[in-house]
Design a protein around this motif. Structure first.
Motif, PDB file in Angstrom:
ATOM      1  N   GLY A  49       0.790  -1.229   0.000  1.00 34.35           N
ATOM      2  CA  GLY A  49       0.000   0.000   0.000  1.00 34.35           C
ATOM      3  C   GLY A  49       0.820   1.276   0.000  1.00 34.35           C
ATOM      4  N   ILE A  87      -4.131  10.400  -2.751  1.00 31.99           N
ATOM      5  CA  ILE A  87      -4.478   9.748  -1.484  1.00 31.99           C
ATOM      6  C   ILE A  87      -5.929   9.269  -1.511  1.00 31.99           C
ATOM      7  CG2 ILE A  87      -4.863  10.164   0.976  1.00 31.99           C
ATOM      8  CD1 ILE A  87      -2.395  12.085   0.821  1.00 31.99           C
ATOM      9  N   ALA A  88      -6.845  10.106  -1.980  1.00 31.76           N
ATOM     10  CA  ALA A  88      -8.268   9.750  -2.001  1.00 31.76           C
ATOM     11  C   ALA A  88      -8.542   8.562  -2.920  1.00 31.76           C
ATOM     12  CB  ALA A  88      -9.103  10.959  -2.430  1.00 31.76           C
ATOM     13  N   LYS A 110      -5.695   5.396  -1.650  1.00 30.25           N
ATOM     14  CA  LYS A 110      -5.666   5.100  -0.221  1.00 30.25           C
ATOM     15  C   LYS A 110      -4.368   4.417   0.220  1.00 30.25           C
ATOM     16  CE  LYS A 110     -10.693   4.854  -0.131  1.00 30.25           C
ATOM     17  NZ  LYS A 110     -10.774   5.991  -0.946  1.00 30.25           N
ATOM     18  N   VAL A 160      -0.002   8.218   5.812  1.00 27.14           N
ATOM     19  CA  VAL A 160      -1.436   8.509   5.709  1.00 27.14           C
ATOM     20  C   VAL A 160      -2.172   8.007   6.944  1.00 27.14           C
ATOM     21  CG1 VAL A 160      -3.503   8.197   4.293  1.00 27.14           C
ATOM     22  CG2 VAL A 160      -1.279   8.418   3.216  1.00 27.14           C
TER      23      VAL A 160
END
Length: 138
Positions: free
Chosen positions: A65, A92-93, A96, A138
């Protein structure tokens, strides 16, 4: 609007924006374009404003990730309008990630720091040119 540009990488407009983030040499830009065309792991996205691509972000999705940013650039006349920050927030949105890393020079360190990236010096790649690793958890 955040859109995939990998299929459009041969367009002069896309190459012009990408060119702002690579060594200012046409051959280096050509090699970078070829990398995006041949490497299935490299992605290129852009941000559009008023039907115009104003910035691009190139990255590699890593195991676990994580995202490794390869390139980020915004048209000079549109800098200071938060499009660079917008590219990272959209990244990021959409994907993720757990973390994002980028390597940069001293000129861009404050951009990353203002978004919340941690900064680590990598020392000098060339005499007088310090490089930095920027990491965002994040």
């Amino acid at each position: 609007m955040f859109i995939s540009l990998k299929e459009r990488i041969t367009e002069p407009e896309i190459q012009e924006i990408l060119g702002y983030s690579v060594f200012p040499d046409p051959e280096h830009l050509e090699r970078t374009v070829q990398r995006y065309q041949s490497d299935d792991q490299l992605e290129l996205y852009g941000i559009e404003s008023e039907e115009e691509i104003v910035g691009v972000i190139g990255f590699r999705l890593m195991n676990g990730g994580n995202i490794n940013m390869e390139h980020i650039s915004v048209k000079p006349k549109r800098r200071g309008e938060d499009f660079g920050r917008g590219l990272i927030l959209e990244l990021i949105a959409l994907f993720k990630p757990v973390s994002i890393t980028a390597e940069t020079d001293e000129e861009a360190v404050e951009f990353y720091r203002a978004i919340g990236f941690g900064i680590e010096s990598l020392g000098e790649d060339y005499p007088g040119i310090e490089r930095y690793r920027c990491t965002y958890q994040v």
